[in-house]
Every structure is written in C-alpha cells, then in structure tokens.
Design an enzyme around this catalytic site. Structure first.
Site, PDB file in Angstrom:
ATOM      1  N   CYS A   2     -25.464  -5.271  17.637  1.00  0.00           N
ATOM      2  CA  CYS A   2     -26.312  -5.355  18.820  1.00  0.00           C
ATOM      3  C   CYS A   2     -25.588  -4.886  20.079  1.00  0.00           C
ATOM      4  O   CYS A   2     -24.378  -4.973  20.178  1.00  0.00           O
ATOM      5  CB  CYS A   2     -26.818  -6.767  19.075  1.00  0.00           C
ATOM      6  SG  CYS A   2     -27.526  -7.556  17.646  1.00  0.00           S
ATOM      7  N   ARG A  27     -25.339   0.840  18.713  1.00  0.00           N
ATOM      8  CA  ARG A  27     -24.879  -0.463  18.222  1.00  0.00           C
ATOM      9  C   ARG A  27     -25.935  -1.184  17.375  1.00  0.00           C
ATOM     10  O   ARG A  27     -25.657  -2.250  16.814  1.00  0.00           O
ATOM     11  CB  ARG A  27     -24.487  -1.357  19.397  1.00  0.00           C
ATOM     12  CG  ARG A  27     -23.369  -0.795  20.238  1.00  0.00           C
ATOM     13  CD  ARG A  27     -23.072  -1.722  21.391  1.00  0.00           C
ATOM     14  NE  ARG A  27     -22.502  -2.954  20.929  1.00  0.00           N
ATOM     15  CZ  ARG A  27     -21.210  -3.166  20.751  1.00  0.00           C
ATOM     16  NH1 ARG A  27     -20.352  -2.217  21.009  1.00  0.00           N
ATOM     17  NH2 ARG A  27     -20.779  -4.315  20.325  1.00  0.00           N
ATOM     18  N   TRP A  74     -29.341  -5.165  15.890  1.00  0.00           N
ATOM     19  CA  TRP A  74     -29.005  -4.883  14.493  1.00  0.00           C
ATOM     20  C   TRP A  74     -29.076  -6.242  13.813  1.00  0.00           C
ATOM     21  O   TRP A  74     -28.220  -7.101  14.047  1.00  0.00           O
ATOM     22  CB  TRP A  74     -27.606  -4.282  14.398  1.00  0.00           C
ATOM     23  CG  TRP A  74     -27.217  -3.887  13.010  1.00  0.00           C
ATOM     24  CD1 TRP A  74     -27.477  -2.688  12.405  1.00  0.00           C
ATOM     25  CD2 TRP A  74     -26.480  -4.669  12.055  1.00  0.00           C
ATOM     26  NE1 TRP A  74     -26.955  -2.698  11.125  1.00  0.00           N
ATOM     27  CE2 TRP A  74     -26.335  -3.886  10.890  1.00  0.00           C
ATOM     28  CE3 TRP A  74     -25.926  -5.953  12.072  1.00  0.00           C
ATOM     29  CZ2 TRP A  74     -25.673  -4.342   9.762  1.00  0.00           C
ATOM     30  CZ3 TRP A  74     -25.265  -6.412  10.940  1.00  0.00           C
ATOM     31  CH2 TRP A  74     -25.135  -5.604   9.803  1.00  0.00           C
ATOM     32  N   ASN A 100     -25.098 -11.011  21.495  1.00  0.00           N
ATOM     33  CA  ASN A 100     -24.463 -10.222  20.434  1.00  0.00           C
ATOM     34  C   ASN A 100     -23.404 -11.118  19.805  1.00  0.00           C
ATOM     35  O   ASN A 100     -22.573 -11.678  20.518  1.00  0.00           O
ATOM     36  CB  ASN A 100     -23.819  -8.960  21.041  1.00  0.00           C
ATOM     37  CG  ASN A 100     -22.939  -8.235  20.038  1.00  0.00           C
ATOM     38  OD1 ASN A 100     -23.197  -8.266  18.841  1.00  0.00           O
ATOM     39  ND2 ASN A 100     -21.898  -7.591  20.527  1.00  0.00           N
ATOM     40  N   GLY A 101     -23.445 -11.243  18.477  1.00  0.00           N
ATOM     41  CA  GLY A 101     -22.477 -12.103  17.797  1.00  0.00           C
ATOM     42  C   GLY A 101     -23.214 -12.992  16.816  1.00  0.00           C
ATOM     43  O   GLY A 101     -24.360 -12.718  16.448  1.00  0.00           O
ATOM     44  N   GLU A 459     -14.030   9.565   1.343  1.00  0.00           N
ATOM     45  CA  GLU A 459     -14.697   9.816   2.616  1.00  0.00           C
ATOM     46  C   GLU A 459     -15.969  10.649   2.416  1.00  0.00           C
ATOM     47  O   GLU A 459     -17.009  10.346   2.988  1.00  0.00           O
ATOM     48  CB  GLU A 459     -13.713  10.508   3.582  1.00  0.00           C
ATOM     49  CG  GLU A 459     -14.308  10.983   4.906  1.00  0.00           C
ATOM     50  CD  GLU A 459     -14.991   9.896   5.723  1.00  0.00           C
ATOM     51  OE1 GLU A 459     -14.860   8.699   5.412  1.00  0.00           O
ATOM     52  OE2 GLU A 459     -15.701  10.261   6.675  1.00  0.00           O
ATOM     53  N   LYS A 463     -19.864   9.459   3.256  1.00  0.00           N
ATOM     54  CA  LYS A 463     -20.805  10.231   4.093  1.00  0.00           C
ATOM     55  C   LYS A 463     -22.102  10.479   3.320  1.00  0.00           C
ATOM     56  O   LYS A 463     -23.191  10.329   3.857  1.00  0.00           O
ATOM     57  CB  LYS A 463     -20.211  11.580   4.512  1.00  0.00           C
ATOM     58  CG  LYS A 463     -19.087  11.556   5.526  1.00  0.00           C
ATOM     59  CD  LYS A 463     -19.503  11.206   6.937  1.00  0.00           C
ATOM     60  CE  LYS A 463     -19.214   9.761   7.233  1.00  0.00           C
ATOM     61  NZ  LYS A 463     -17.905   9.397   7.678  1.00  0.00           N
ATOM     62  N   GLU A 466     -24.177   7.165   3.149  1.00  0.00           N
ATOM     63  CA  GLU A 466     -24.790   6.606   4.355  1.00  0.00           C
ATOM     64  C   GLU A 466     -25.792   7.549   5.007  1.00  0.00           C
ATOM     65  O   GLU A 466     -26.755   7.084   5.612  1.00  0.00           O
ATOM     66  CB  GLU A 466     -23.739   6.141   5.374  1.00  0.00           C
ATOM     67  CG  GLU A 466     -22.837   7.209   5.902  1.00  0.00           C
ATOM     68  CD  GLU A 466     -21.772   6.677   6.848  1.00  0.00           C
ATOM     69  OE1 GLU A 466     -21.944   5.608   7.423  1.00  0.00           O
ATOM     70  OE2 GLU A 466     -20.753   7.370   7.016  1.00  0.00           O
ATOM     71  N   HIS A 482     -11.229   6.117 -17.477  1.00  0.00           N
ATOM     72  CA  HIS A 482     -11.068   4.690 -17.799  1.00  0.00           C
ATOM     73  C   HIS A 482     -12.380   3.917 -17.647  1.00  0.00           C
ATOM     74  O   HIS A 482     -12.351   2.704 -17.466  1.00  0.00           O
ATOM     75  CB  HIS A 482      -9.974   4.079 -16.923  1.00  0.00           C
ATOM     76  CG  HIS A 482      -8.621   4.686 -17.185  1.00  0.00           C
ATOM     77  ND1 HIS A 482      -7.920   4.459 -18.338  1.00  0.00           N
ATOM     78  CD2 HIS A 482      -7.881   5.550 -16.451  1.00  0.00           C
ATOM     79  CE1 HIS A 482      -6.784   5.134 -18.306  1.00  0.00           C
ATOM     80  NE2 HIS A 482      -6.734   5.811 -17.173  1.00  0.00           N
ATOM     81  N   LYS A 570     -23.189   1.629  14.673  1.00  0.00           N
ATOM     82  CA  LYS A 570     -21.908   2.324  14.857  1.00  0.00           C
ATOM     83  C   LYS A 570     -20.733   1.366  14.984  1.00  0.00           C
ATOM     84  O   LYS A 570     -19.649   1.645  14.507  1.00  0.00           O
ATOM     85  CB  LYS A 570     -22.014   3.205  16.105  1.00  0.00           C
ATOM     86  CG  LYS A 570     -20.784   4.020  16.385  1.00  0.00           C
ATOM     87  CD  LYS A 570     -21.017   5.481  16.105  1.00  0.00           C
ATOM     88  CE  LYS A 570     -19.753   6.283  16.119  1.00  0.00           C
ATOM     89  NZ  LYS A 570     -19.513   6.935  14.834  1.00  0.00           N
TER      90      LYS A 570
HETATM   91  C1  F6R Z   1     -18.750   5.642   8.402  1.00  0.00           C
HETATM   92  C2  F6R Z   1     -18.410   4.817   9.533  1.00  0.00           C
HETATM   93  C3  F6R Z   1     -17.905   3.428   9.288  1.00  0.00           C
HETATM   94  C4  F6R Z   1     -16.769   3.110  10.257  1.00  0.00           C
HETATM   95  C5  F6R Z   1     -16.323   1.645  10.113  1.00  0.00           C
HETATM   96  C6  F6R Z   1     -15.132   1.325  11.001  1.00  0.00           C
HETATM   97  O1  F6R Z   1     -19.191   6.902   8.806  1.00  0.00           O
HETATM   98  O2  F6R Z   1     -18.538   5.228  10.649  1.00  0.00           O
HETATM   99  O3  F6R Z   1     -17.497   3.254   7.972  1.00  0.00           O
HETATM  100  O4  F6R Z   1     -15.704   3.972   9.992  1.00  0.00           O
HETATM  101  O5  F6R Z   1     -17.378   0.802  10.450  1.00  0.00           O
HETATM  102  O6  F6R Z   1     -15.421   1.556  12.331  1.00  0.00           O
HETATM  103  P1  F6R Z   1     -14.281   1.695  13.416  1.00  0.00           P
HETATM  104  O7  F6R Z   1     -13.532   2.948  13.122  1.00  0.00           O
HETATM  105  O8  F6R Z   1     -15.011   1.761  14.716  1.00  0.00           O
HETATM  106  O9  F6R Z   1     -13.406   0.491  13.300  1.00  0.00           O
END
Ligand code: F6R
Length: 575
Positions: A2, A27, A74, A100-101, A459, A463, A466, A482, A570
């Site tokens: 949030c 957020r 969120w 938020n929290g 990685e 991507k 998500e 395995h 994010k």
């Molecule tokens: C994936 C992504 C998340 C962040 C994770 C950590 O694309 O963005 O997996 O990498 O939530 O976030 P930070 O780097 O802000 O600690």
C-alpha cells in the site's frame, strides 16, 4: 504494501493527493480512496480499481478542503472490495484513517472495542475505532502515545478528524516521510513529492507527528518532543512518463545502456569514496553474506559467484529465511541488495545482522530508504525510478556493481563495452518477438543454467511467471535429471543458457531434446538467440536482457497488464 499520502496546505488537497497516489500506485493497485475535511465534515471517496479507473468514476478532485489523506491498496487482510478499501472511518464518521502495514493484534483490539460497528474485513479499520474510543477520555496526542503502547505490528498511519486542521502521522517499520515546502505532504516515499520539494524529514520507528499547513512537530513514543533534521535530497531519476513506449517495462529495458554508463561513471567519481570503502570492508571481512529477495536475490547469487571466482568467501541468503540459515559473526560483512530499500524481509534480516554486530552495506536504488539508513555504508545503483512492477534495469545495475567489485579483486571483465553490447541485444528484438509469439500459448517453460547462468535462469523464469503468467522454473541444468525431467513432454519449451560451448549445458539440451522438448538456446556462439560476448561476466547481463524482451513480448501477445501484473506490488513492505 500500500501507498499512503496526506496533504496539509493552502490549496485544495484533492489534486495534490491524486497526483501523489498516481506516483504511489506501484505500491499497490487493487483499490484506491481519499478523504478530505471541509467545514468540519469528512468526505470519503473510494472504490476497487486503479487510480485512473476509480478517478474516472468518482472524480476525486471534486472533494473540497485543504486537508486530506489518500491510499492505494495491495490487499493483505480482506478481499479486494470497496468496503475494504481505505480510508476507514470511525462509527461516528468523525475520524478517517489510512494505513500501510499490518496490525497483528487487531482481533484482540477489536474484541476490546465493544459496541463499535466494524464493517470491513481489514486489520486497519480497528485504528479508526481505537482512536474514537480513546478520544472519549484523552486528547489526540495522548491517544497516539497509547496507540504506540497498545499496537503490535507494523504501521505508517495518517489520521484526520472532523474538528481539527491537523493531521496525525504514526510510524513503526513501514516507510513514512514528510515533504517540507510551503505545504506539507506526508507519504510512503520521497518519489511521491520529489517533483515538488527536495526537503524531507524521515520518521524513525515509534515516532509520531502532528502536522498542519503551517507547522509540524515530531514526538517519540512517550510523547517527548523530538527535534528532526531536514534533509535536502537529490533525486536521480529518469523521466517517469512512458514517452513513446507503450509500457514502462519496455522504456526501462531500453534505458539499461544509459543507466549502466551512469553507474560506472559514478563509481569513478561521486561514489568513488564509498566504493573504495566497500572494497576495503570486503578485504577486511572474514566472509561476505549477501541478503536480498526476488530479483535482487538473483543478483546476489551472481555476486556470490563472482566473489567466489576471486577466492573471497561469499554466500547469499533469501531475506525471509535469513535468520533460519545465516551464521553471522562480528567480522561478517552483510551486503543487502534492494531496489526499493523498503522490503520488510530485508529490513528484518538486517535487524538480525545488527544484533550479531555485523557491518552492513546497502546497495539500493531508492536513496534515503530504510535499508540505506540502517546501513554502515551504502552504494546507490542509480538506475533511476523504476515504475514497472517487474525489476529490469535495477537488476542490470545491481549486477554491474557486483561485477565492478569483482573486477577490483581480479575478475577479468571489461565493463566499458557493456552498454554497447546491451544495445546489440536490442537489435535481436524482432527474432526474440517471433520466438515469444510461439511461446505465448505455452503452460510451462523450463529455463536451465549452470554456474553464472544459473542465477540468470532463475531471473528469466521469475520474469516469465510474473509478467506473462506462464509457469516457469529456472533451475540448475545439473539438477534436471534428479526429478524435474519427468515433466518434460513432447513440445515442452526448455530454454538453455549456454555460455562458451559449455559442454555440460549442451548435454542437458540433448537430454531434453531426446524427450521431445522444444529446446531454445540463448548462447554466446551457438544458439537460437546469440548474444555478442564470449565473456562469462557479461553473458549474465546480456542473457537477462534477452529474457526481459522475451517476457515482454509473450505478455504483449497475451494482452496482459505488463506494468501492473495481478497480485503484485513493487515494494513489499509486509512479512
Ligand atoms: C521481480 C521483483 C521482485 C523484487 C523483490 C525485492 O521483478 O521486482 O522480486 O525484486 O520484491 O524487491 P527489492 O529489490 O525492492 O528489495
């Protein structure tokens, strides 16, 4: 997660709040709401949807008054419904709050608030009723002191009430910062108001503040006044408009050559001192333990690999499991990587590391973030504002920094050519788009790597999951046989990362092909998509860029909301 924002000024609050929640939307974006005060009356508008969808329906800027609060949600407790959206009101509708929290003891508090009518399923609503109850016998300042004692959990909270032109702001573990100019804006991050003022006051844990348009005063948990420093901040950011791009994700992918250049230059100029201090700390430490979550964790896996090549003892742990697996001593150097600098799991891990007296280095993208402020030393990766929920350019700059560190310890890599090489990958976009279109209807994708390409496989798979909503597993090529190989069927796509004719990886390709898999190779000399390097160090970044483009085009083909994928936010500020 949030995002919250409050405004106290001379102008109408609503346009400022709307501008703020638009900037905070990364957020959380499942619902949005606003409350303003006018003529001793609080008015609330809220609904389910993105800021622009809800604004089109409710017209936030019609709300009158120069004091107000807003929220972009969120969901944690309670589904995505209008009733669960913030702001929440007290029974008498004289108090409005945004939060938020997570209020951990909300059930216990709710039971004590006998006679109050709770209408939502959230943990946050209890805050409005709590203040309503306390105000029967206390002043608002006394109620804030009691709140700090009575509440378990994490919070950044803004409270307004019908009979005061003050806003009350309370913080524990969730980010909150006050922007100071002719007016006062309180928000979850600096970016919310970085286009309006460059002066900010940061809330520490268990502080609260009383803020009006003319002044502000901070207090500690006992109500003692706290003198706060006003920080003048520099906000290095890319233009946060999409410009000619259809999505922020593509804009941010395309910015990568420029942000890599900026970081490399800064490590030789304005961040030179801190960079040298970091190298010295690494040299003096007994061992290095990286900590991070998600994409940032994948960068740390590469970091541990590079340092290991330089015979430096390094390991990495996922932040949410740090306490369970880390063995930290006084001479351990803990290096935290976090784009946002606000990830709760990382903050918790650093608290643990601090309790063990380890030195902490923060590698962040958002300056003045909590992770940065908790550290002994910090480096900014200077990727600029990243709006798309999926991390792209921040990952590339995290890895560029880690390669720069390794280079100083003897890892052979030429970084000056990296921006040009990334541009060469962009030239493969039509081919990558063609492959993406073929992959779009797929249910599962496997991505294989070994050594330095193993973190990249993870990685790329993250991507794909998500952004394009395809189940993807990024795994060690060696582990496939395995167990997971049982899932390979006729036509299952398997993407293999093959650097410099890696024979073991090529054997894995043969193994999956023998079981009918559709093998796709991202390689240095051979492959379906060849990247312009024969160097182990830069292969990781270039293969990642291929994966970013592949994911983007799959999601575009499927018509998905690329910048705001479902269920995500994010900045992950909850446990
Ligand atoms: C994936 C992504 C998340 C962040 C994770 C950590 O694309 O963005 O997996 O990498 O939530 O976030 P930070 O780097 O802000 O600690």
């Amino acid at each position: 997660m949030c995002g919250i924002i409050g405004y106290a000024g001379k102008e109408n609050a609503a346009p400022h709040l709307l501008h703020g929640i638009q900037r905070l939307e990364y957020r959380g974006y499942d619902s949005v709401g606003m409350a303003t005060l006018n003529n001793q009356k609080l008015t609330v508008l809220k609904d389910v949807g993105t800021v622009s969808e809800v604004d089109k329906k409710l017209h936030f800027t019609t709300l009158p008054g120069t004091l107000g609060i807003a929220h972009t949600r969120w969901a944690t407790h309670g589904g995505v419904t209008k009733t669960n959206a913030h702001p929440h009101l007290s029974c008498d509708k004289k108090i409005a709050i945004v939060h938020n929290g997570i209020i951990e003891n909300y059930k216990e508090l709710t039971e004590k608030l006998n006679g109050h009518l709770f209408i939502s399923e959230t943990d946050s609503e209890v805050i409005a009723h709590y203040f309503e109850e306390k105000l029967k016998s206390k002043t608002m300042k006394e109620a804030c002191i009691a709140f700090m004692k009575d509440i378990d959990g994490t919070f950044a909270i803004l409270v307004i009430k019908h009979d005061e032109n003050n806003m009350y702001a309370l913080r524990r573990d969730s980010p909150l910062v006050l922007g100071v100019s002719q007016e006062h804006v309180i928000a979850s991050d600096l970016y919310t108001f970085s286009d309006k003022t460059k002066k900010a006051v940061f809330f520490e844990n268990d502080e609260f503040a009383i803020i009006s348009k003319e002044k502000y005063q901070f207090y500690d948990r006992t109500g003692k006044e706290v003198k706060k420093k006003v920080h003048e901040f520099i906000w290095e950011q890319e233009e946060s408009k999409q410009q000619q791009y259809e999505h922020f994700m593509m804009k941010e992918i395309m910015e990568q050559p420029a942000v890599v250049k900026r970081l490399l230059l800064s490590l030789k100029t304005d961040q030179k001192d801190n960079f040298e201090k970091l190298l010295k700390l690494i040299k003096e430490s007994h061992k290095i333990v990286f900590v991070a979550s998600g994409t940032s964790y994948h960068a740390t896996l590469l970091g541990a690999y590079y340092l290991h090549q330089c015979e430096i003892e390094a390991q990495t742990l996922i932040a949410s499991e740090f306490e369970h697996f880390a063995s930290i001593e006084e001479d351990t150097l803990v290096i935290a990587l976090s784009q946002s600098g606000e990830t709760m799991d990382v903050i918790d891990a650093l608290k643990y590391a601090k309790s063990k007296k380890a030195k902490i280095v923060a590698v962040v993208n958002v300056p003045y973030s909590t992770v940065q402020r908790m550290s002994d030393l910090s480096i900014n990766i200077l990727a600029g504002q990243e709006v798309c929920v999926a991390a792209t350019k921040s990952f590339v700059n995290q890895v560029t920094l880690l390669l720069s560190i390794a280079q100083h310890f003897g890892f052979d890599v030429s970084l000056d050519e990296l921006p040009e090489k990334i541009i060469s990958v962009f030239k493969r976009a039509p081919l990558i788009e063609k492959i993406a279109k073929e992959l779009a209807p797929t249910r599962d994708i496997y991505v294989l790597g070994r050594g330095l390409s193993y973190p990249v496989a993870r990685e790329i798979a993250l991507k794909i999951k998500e952004i394009s909503y395809i189940h993807a597993e990024g795994m060690m090529g060696g582990e496939l046989k395995h167990g997971t190989i049982a899932l390979i069927e006729e036509g299952t796509p398997v993407i293999s990362l093959v650097c410099n004719h890696d024979q073991a990886m090529l054997s894995n390709v043969k193994e999956v092909e023998a079981r009918g898999a559709k093998a796709i190779i991202i390689g240095t000399e051979i492959g379906d998509i060849v990247v312009p390097t024969n160097h182990d160090g830069t292969f990781g970044i270039l293969a990642t860029v291929v994966g970013q483009l592949l994911t983007y085009y799959i999601a575009k083909e499927k018509g998905l909301p690329i910048d705001k994928p479902r269920n995500l936010a994010k900045s992950v500020t909850v446990r």
